[in-house]
Design a protein around this motif. Structure first.
Motif, mmCIF file in Angstrom:
data_model
loop_
_atom_site.group_PDB
_atom_site.id
_atom_site.type_symbol
_atom_site.label_atom_id
_atom_site.label_comp_id
_atom_site.label_asym_id
_atom_site.label_seq_id
_atom_site.Cartn_x
_atom_site.Cartn_y
_atom_site.Cartn_z
ATOM 1 N N SER A 354 0.822 -1.217 0.000
ATOM 2 C CA SER A 354 0.000 0.000 0.000
ATOM 3 C C SER A 354 0.859 1.273 0.000
ATOM 4 C CB SER A 354 -0.910 -0.008 1.228
ATOM 5 O OG SER A 354 -0.130 -0.182 2.397
ATOM 6 N N LEU A 355 2.140 1.142 0.338
ATOM 7 C CA LEU A 355 3.044 2.305 0.323
ATOM 8 C C LEU A 355 4.224 1.994 -0.606
ATOM 9 C CD1 LEU A 355 3.330 3.226 4.135
ATOM 10 C CD2 LEU A 355 2.015 4.433 2.383
ATOM 11 N N PRO A 356 4.772 3.009 -1.274
ATOM 12 C CA PRO A 356 5.926 2.753 -2.136
ATOM 13 C C PRO A 356 7.149 2.324 -1.320
ATOM 14 C CG PRO A 356 5.549 5.111 -1.932
ATOM 15 C CD PRO A 356 4.368 4.425 -1.295
ATOM 16 N N LEU A 357 7.930 1.430 -1.898
ATOM 17 C CA LEU A 357 9.129 0.912 -1.266
ATOM 18 C C LEU A 357 10.313 1.748 -1.755
ATOM 19 C CD1 LEU A 357 9.267 -1.707 0.451
ATOM 20 C CD2 LEU A 357 10.048 -2.887 -1.606
ATOM 21 N N ILE A 358 11.115 2.272 -0.822
ATOM 22 C CA ILE A 358 12.261 3.084 -1.223
ATOM 23 C C ILE A 358 13.541 2.363 -0.862
ATOM 24 C CG2 ILE A 358 13.547 5.203 -0.731
ATOM 25 C CD1 ILE A 358 10.996 6.632 -0.342
ATOM 26 N N SER A 359 14.406 2.164 -1.831
ATOM 27 C CA SER A 359 15.698 1.604 -1.458
ATOM 28 C C SER A 359 16.820 2.614 -1.692
ATOM 29 C CB SER A 359 15.957 0.286 -2.177
ATOM 30 O OG SER A 359 15.831 0.459 -3.562
ATOM 31 N N ARG A 360 16.701 3.451 -2.721
ATOM 32 C CA ARG A 360 17.677 4.526 -2.888
ATOM 33 C C ARG A 360 16.932 5.856 -2.817
ATOM 34 N NH1 ARG A 360 22.751 2.833 -5.206
ATOM 35 N NH2 ARG A 360 22.693 0.572 -5.372
ATOM 36 N N VAL A 361 17.416 6.742 -1.977
ATOM 37 C CA VAL A 361 16.622 7.914 -1.647
ATOM 38 C C VAL A 361 16.856 9.111 -2.562
ATOM 39 C CG1 VAL A 361 16.478 7.274 0.771
ATOM 40 C CG2 VAL A 361 18.284 8.832 -0.006
ATOM 41 N N ALA A 362 17.978 9.099 -3.286
ATOM 42 C CA ALA A 362 18.366 10.320 -4.006
ATOM 43 C C ALA A 362 17.281 10.834 -4.949
ATOM 44 C CB ALA A 362 19.663 10.073 -4.767
ATOM 45 N N ALA A 363 16.532 9.904 -5.551
ATOM 46 C CA ALA A 363 15.577 10.323 -6.576
ATOM 47 C C ALA A 363 14.200 10.656 -6.016
ATOM 48 C CB ALA A 363 15.453 9.218 -7.620
ATOM 49 N N VAL A 364 14.009 10.422 -4.718
ATOM 50 C CA VAL A 364 12.666 10.556 -4.156
ATOM 51 C C VAL A 364 12.462 11.929 -3.522
ATOM 52 C CG1 VAL A 364 11.025 9.565 -2.528
ATOM 53 C CG2 VAL A 364 12.685 8.085 -3.679
ATOM 54 N N SER A 365 11.334 12.547 -3.774
ATOM 55 C CA SER A 365 11.020 13.804 -3.118
ATOM 56 C C SER A 365 9.787 13.616 -2.241
ATOM 57 C CB SER A 365 10.778 14.878 -4.178
ATOM 58 O OG SER A 365 10.173 15.990 -3.573
#
Lengths: 402, 402
Positions: A354-365
């Motif tokens: 139900s929530l996006p999975l983040i493994s590398r943070v640089a691209a996420v805002s």
């Protein structure tokens, strides 16, 4: 595959934690344990002894299969917000059970306590409010209100004088209020009390006791008996690289500067700075030459040490009321590390998350993630002060695979 | 009794300064010299090598009779604001003459230059604006505009390519615009250029050259020939007590933390942070590991080193645009120290002063003074980082009597 969720700080990971994760898996018949772990700043309002990457490695080497990060806005919140963030993340990870350690050791009294308070919420809040007005601290008021409520019906209730029971209560409360699919379970804590000093006849010591031993100048060898090998190894790595462990005492020059750089009016923008505390902050930062001296001057009957430290965490990181209150629910799952079993579990649930999975943070805002990255940077500057080495940066470190 | 005013930083007080004060007294036939001296932060946007008390002692031992403090809001301002604050304070001290050192050495060309610019102000400003739009720095634009104006009339003008002539021009400009009773005079500077490296064959070296020598690891003995004995003594005291001299390099951990603790939006509240510089500040504070590396990354054609350093001073001290712009004229005279002749002069003018005289600050509430006390505290925290000793505090130190 079935997963059990646990809520942890691992500051540092010790034999009691190993017992807890093993029992959590065994008693709930789970294939993997998912730990939601606080990042660089903890619920007592303190920087972690070593960074989240070192603590993740300790966990993955000791029966934990997946470590996800509890964002700063929850990891430094009061018990209710802390529990709510953690519960939502473990529910999002599709854990069947949340298993917490407690002095109580069985789950029914927790549910009884929750329902007792829930069905008498108005009375409960009124007593809390009244007790605070009499000059008591929030935990003291909560305890007093509960003692009165227990007279209403003769069930088995938990003892809310015990720190792990309190935490457990907040998990149960969050699960009930959020109506999670995930169910609560509890593991009896063994041997050491939450804040106990270490006992050389035992293999179990509290994290508080271990930290106290380390900060009082004892070497790692002297606390070896309480820690799994991987923890000793990670603490050793850190010590070799940075010379000492992170603490408020070592962050003090920056904290003092952060406080004194501002006017009282400016300090009020930071989370938890209220009720005239801005003036005391400046007054005592000016007159104190170290952290303990400062805290002893700040402390009063009205404010607990923890309440004050949480405020100092926000002043130190520069997180404002506005930033903290703009966000109340997790918006992503950040994987700090996983074992191969953990990776297998994630592959299975990946499509139904139900929530996006983040493994590398640089691209996420994301505003919640931005606060985490910022807090990591502030932690890093604290470390750099006494160590000339930069610590791993959030932007660069991918999930640890064990 | 007649007084000559001088505007100084004494960072540190050297033989050239001694020549200047002696010549100022001799050529103007004055009994005492009144120095208005910048406090802990200087016009080039730097912390002073040693604090204002040590610099006051150097001055009083070397022919200066009274040292008054140029408040932070003027001492860190652009040339116009700097000169205006200094001129107003010396006028308030009832100095007959303001004597500044210059490459030019005679006063008429200064007056000619002032009247040339004053009577062609619109044209002058238009050329400056246009030159800045072409991407030049403010000093470059000022110079270009002046070169064009000089073609208008064949008088003797000053060379505005010389740093001390520029400063002198601003004093003359301020005096003319404020219509002071005090008149300008100038002393020919001898030997060392403003920014020259030291020359071992001379007894005169610039303060910049002396600082460079000290920061490059040379001992005090190696610069002894350029300094009066009292300066060597004060620098020696400081070094023995604090281990090193103040500099941006030594304040860097705090400056980096101050920058990174904020969002770009928050940084914009500080004086001189504008035009997107808030984003560069964060970007390069993150990637730099010392001050020089940071400045080299920040520097561009558009901004001079000095302009950037002034901005960093405000970020470091936390002084906001609002604080800086709320105040534009001195509201008091703060005595940092005096000789017995200085004290005698003060007794004579005391009753006819237009501004209140402050010798102990604890009891005074004034927004300009509050900024000075704050800046001193920030300077002190910078020093404490590398020295465990607190430096003299503004609240406690009475005027130095020599």
């Amino acid at each position: 595959m079935q997963a059990v969720g646990i809520v942890v700080e691992y500051n540092p990971f010790h034999n009691g934690h190993l017992h807890h994760v093993n029992e959590a898996k065994r008693t709930t018949n789970s294939d993997v344990a998912v730990a939601v772990m606080s990042g660089q700043f903890l619920q007592r309002g303190e920087p972690a002894l070593v960074d989240k990457w070192h603590r993740t490695k300790m966990a993955l080497a000791s029966e934990v299969d997946i470590v996800i990060e509890l964002p700063y806005i929850f990891s430094t919140a009061q018990a209710t917000g802390f529990a709510s963030g953690a519960v939502q993340l473990l529910e999002a990870m599709q854990c069947t059970t949340l298993a917490f350690g407690s002095e109580q050791g069985s789950i029914t009294p927790f549910l009884n306590t929750f329902h007792l308070i829930e069905s008498n919420r108005t009375l409960y809040n009124a007593i809390i409010k009244e007790t605070i007005q009499q000059g008591k601290s929030y935990p003291q008021a909560l305890f007093a209100a509960y003692e009165q409520l227990k007279q209403l019906s003769p069930n088995a209730y938990i003892d809310l004088g015990q720190p792990n029971n309190i935490l457990g209560f907040h998990y149960v409360e969050a699960m009930e209020q959020l109506q999670t699919v995930m169910r609560p379970a509890t593991i009896q804590r063994i041997a050491a009390g939450y804040h106990d000093a270490i006992d050389t006849d035992s293999e179990i010591a509290s994290a508080t006791g271990i930290r106290q031993a380390l900060f009082s100048g004892q070497s790692l060898e002297q606390v070896t008996q309480y820690l799994p090998e991987a923890s000793i190894e990670q603490l050793g790595h850190w010590q070799a690289e940075h010379g000492r462990f992170a603490s408020w005492e070592s962050f003090w020059p920056l904290l003092q500067y952060a406080i004194l750089r501002h006017t009282p009016q400016q300090l009020k923008q930071y989370a938890d700075v209220s009720e005239g505390l801005e003036n005391s902050l400046i007054k005592y930062a000016r007159s104190s030459s170290n952290f303990v001296e400062f805290m002893n001057a700040m402390k009063s009957k009205r404010y607990t040490w923890t309440r004050l430290q949480r405020m100092l965490t926000h002043v130190y990181t520069g997180v404002t009321k506005e930033q903290l209150h703009a966000n109340s629910s997790p918006t992503y799952i950040r994987i700090l590390g996983m074992t191969s079993a953990g990776q297998q579990y994630i592959s299975r649930i990946k499509k139904s998350l139900s929530l996006p999975l983040i493994s590398r943070v640089a691209a996420v805002s994301d505003p919640i993630l931005a606060i985490d990255l910022h807090a990591t940077q502030m932690y890093q500057l604290g470390i750099q002060q006494f160590s000339n080495k930069k610590i791993d940066e959030d932007y660069k470190t991918p999930p640890i695979r064990y």
